[in-house]
Design an enzyme around this catalytic site. Structure first.
Site, PDB file in Angstrom:
ATOM      1  CB  SER A 483       5.382   3.395   0.608  1.00 49.52           C
ATOM      2  OG  SER A 483       4.364   3.173  -0.166  1.00 49.52           O
ATOM      3  CG  ASP A 568       5.637  -3.309  -3.380  1.00 48.59           C
ATOM      4  OD1 ASP A 568       4.352  -3.569  -3.223  1.00 48.59           O
ATOM      5  OD2 ASP A 568       6.511  -2.602  -2.928  1.00 48.59           O
ATOM      6  CG  HIS A 600       4.073  -1.942  -0.345  1.00 49.00           C
ATOM      7  ND1 HIS A 600       4.936  -1.253  -1.349  1.00 49.00           N
ATOM      8  CD2 HIS A 600       3.645  -0.890   0.614  1.00 49.00           C
ATOM      9  CE1 HIS A 600       4.509   0.219  -1.010  1.00 49.00           C
ATOM     10  NE2 HIS A 600       3.943   0.435  -0.150  1.00 49.00           N
TER      11      HIS A 600
END
Length: 629
Positions: A483, A568, A600
């Site tokens: 991320s 995601d 994600h």
């Protein structure tokens, strides 16, 4: 040299985890695999040595795909509630299972919605308030769910609020109203004399909402509403308004007067343990290098002392029965598995339930050591170092493992990646760079509009710190993360390739403008805060491009491993595809893993193992560490 810990032990499913006691204290529920997929199991609490009749355990959910990862008991003690999405798309739907009939229901049968539990209460054991964005994907309306019938009735239509808080009678009496400058108003309304008020379809017009207080934009990240008091006359909240570190305070709804209940000058309040009936705070948690505990209720002081004596880890009270007689305790320690106990308040004694990953006890794990240093502008940065056990602390290959968020932080305790790096021979460096939470609002604000700049400088200064002490070999340092951490890895490869010999990016954005233009729709009420922290794609296009790794993809000179979930919703697949295309056009060495059934992060154990196998081989190739064949 210590034995190699198999990747399956570190990254496979836990044997058992997340135990929860039923409200009546008769049953224990937990998560464990069934045919390799995590599901919820239930067993009676009996007279065995550890207090559980494991032989009578039965699985009560039937997931065969991504597994159940979060569940809770309904207050009626009959239903277990859990959220599930499809393929990592974060379109969460709420499900339940009736423990008497084993009937399972989809309680929110809408397509492409994001459901969240707003409130549940012992006073209304068969009701749950649920937020659902079925009518407007940007806003969660309030629905009242009847667990007996399964009936779901919309109670409040959302006029633009970012969140709701209900009192102990399950009446929504607080709303968060975001303002254009990134601040927000805390709105409240008085309780009705009618214990079962009629649903109000328009809280903005006819419900007598009033502004209790306004939270300035710089304080929003450090603000949280904990609970209404049991009598409904005040709100408990964590707030940094007027100070730097976030404190626990009580705000009187009639007068707006604030009473500070707990504060620490060095760190934010990280959690609060409430009495289940009175909703009064009993223990306040402050997270520094490790968790610290402030006792506000003298009646639990001896309980905390007895709990701390059970295990050397940092305890979390993860649940209680309705009688407040039995507590569930989770202990987190750096060099071992998370361990769960039941605690008998009357006897002031605890009983071991299980370790989440008992196989870890057969291997030598590494200590996680707090460290701090002064960044180039003098700001003090904290983090953790995990050294390879038994190795000489000299010229080690190192991995800078960058946390996501970025408005979260690394913490002390068991971290499978830190143990993996250390076991393979690498010094693991975890940095709570500026913008991370927990160290006060000024520290968070120091990261505003500093993606790819001062936030990245903190990572470089951490490398300089460990290299300067002779611990790390400057020619063998990797940057790794997911991320925001994936973005940092791409920045490391594109902006500062001389510092790193390779980079691993997991679901990291490559173009900040396209990232901000494709956020999940239900993030919209807080968009001004996101723009404040990162930049505005409408007015800062050139600025955001200058901070985007894609803008300097042709400057990358080090090998890259990129991993992405196709579903995601936060960092879209295009974020990885566009950097991969640029690397391919420039003839730059890279590997790309695309997981079609992930979002994600990687929930399925087979996908996790596939990724960590590829990452381990990649790091061994460029850092020279060990590799499990």
């Amino acid at each position: 040299m210590v034995d190699l810990i198999p990747r399956s032990v570190l990254f496979g499913n836990p044997e058992r985890t997340a135990p929860r006691i039923s409200p009546d204290g008769r049953l224990l529920a937990w998560i464990a695999p069934l045919d390799g997929v995590l599901n919820v199991w239930v067993a009676p609490i009996g007279d065995s040595e550890d207090g559980v009749d494991w032989a009578a355990a039965r699985v009560v959910t039937a997931d065969t795909d991504r597994g159940v990862r979060v569940f809770t008991w309904a207050h009626d003690g009959r239903h277990l509630l859990y959220l599930q999405d499809a393929g990592g798309d974060e379109n969460w739907r709420l499900y339940d299972v009736d423990l008497e009939s084993l009937e399972r229901r989809d309680l929110t049968p809408f397509d492409k919605i994001h459901a969240t539990i707003i409130g549940a209460s012992k006073r209304r054991p068969t009701q749950v308030l649920v937020g659902i964005n079925a009518d407007n994907p940007q806003l969660h309306d309030v629905y009242r769910l009847d667990l007996v019938s399964g009936e779901l009735v919309k109670e409040i239509e959302n006029p633009g609020y970012a969140g709701w808080v209900a009192d102990e009678d399950l009446v929504v009496r607080c709303a968060i109203a975001p303002l254009p400058d990134g601040s927000f108003d805390v709105l409240v309304r008085d309780a009705s004399a009618d214990p079962d008020p009629d649903p109000d379809p328009d809280p903005g017009a006819g419900a007598d909402w009033r502004t209790l207080l306004t939270i300035p934009a710089e304080d929003v990240t450090s603000f949280d509403i904990v609970s209404f008091s049991a009598d409904g006359r005040s709100l408990l909240m964590v707030t940094a308004a007027g100070t730097d570190t976030a404190r626990l305070a009580r705000v009187d709804l009639a007068t707006g007067e604030e009473t500070v209940l707990a504060a620490d000058p060095e760190a934010d309040v990280a959690g609060v343990v409430l009495h289940p009936d009175t909703q009064e705070p009993q223990i306040v948690l402050v997270l520094k290098d490790r968790m610290e505990y402030l006792v506000l209720d003298p009646s639990v002081a001896d309980d905390l002392k007895a709990i701390r004596a059970l295990h050397p880890g940092d305890p979390t009270i993860s649940g209680r029965d309705d009688a407040d007689a039995t507590w569930m305790i989770a202990f987190n320690v750096d060099a071992g598995s998370v361990t769960y106990f039941t605690y008998d308040r009357a006897a002031k004694s605890g009983t071991l339930l299980f370790e989440a990953r008992p196989e870890l006890s057969g291997y030598t794990l590494a200590a996680m050591e707090p460290f701090s240093f002064a960044a180039r502008d003098g700001l003090v940065i904290h983090g953790y170092l995990t050294f390879p056990p038994g190795a000489d602390r000299s010229s080690l290959p190192a991995v800078v493992d960058v946390h996501g968020g970025p408005q979260v932080r690394d913490t002390w305790g068991y971290n499978p990646e830190a143990q993996w790096f250390a076991n393979r021979g690498y010094l693991c460096v975890q940095v709570n760079y500026r913008g991370s939470t927990g160290y006060g609002k000024a520290f968070i604000a120091a990261g505003d509009r500093e993606w790819g700049a001062k936030m990245h400088d903190d990572l470089l200064d951490a490398v300089g710190y460990v290299v300067g002490r002779g611990w790390a070999d400057p020619a063998r340092v990797a940057i790794y993360g997911g991320s925001y951490g994936g973005y940092a890895a791409l920045v490391g490869a594109a902006f500062t390739p001389d510092f790193f010999c390779c980079a691993v990016d997991i679901v990291g954005p490559s173009n900040l403008k396209t990232l901000l233009e494709t956020i999940p729709p239900y993030w919209a009420p807080m968009i001004a805060q996101l723009y404040r922290r990162v930049g505005n794609p409408e007015t800062d296009e050139e600025f955001l491009w200058s901070r985007s790794p894609l803008s300097r993809a042709r400057d990358i000179r080090i090998p890259l491993l990129i991993a992405q979930g196709a579903n995601d919703p936060r960092v879209k697949q295009a974020e990885s595809e566009q950097i991969v295309a640029a690397l391919k056009d420039a003839g730059i060495d890279y590997e790309y893993l695309l997981f079609p059934d992930e979002g994600h992060g990687f929930a399925k154990p087979e996908n996790r193992i596939k990724f960590y196998t590829a990452a381990e081989r990649f790091l061994a190739r460029y850092l020279g560490g060990r590799f499990e064949e």
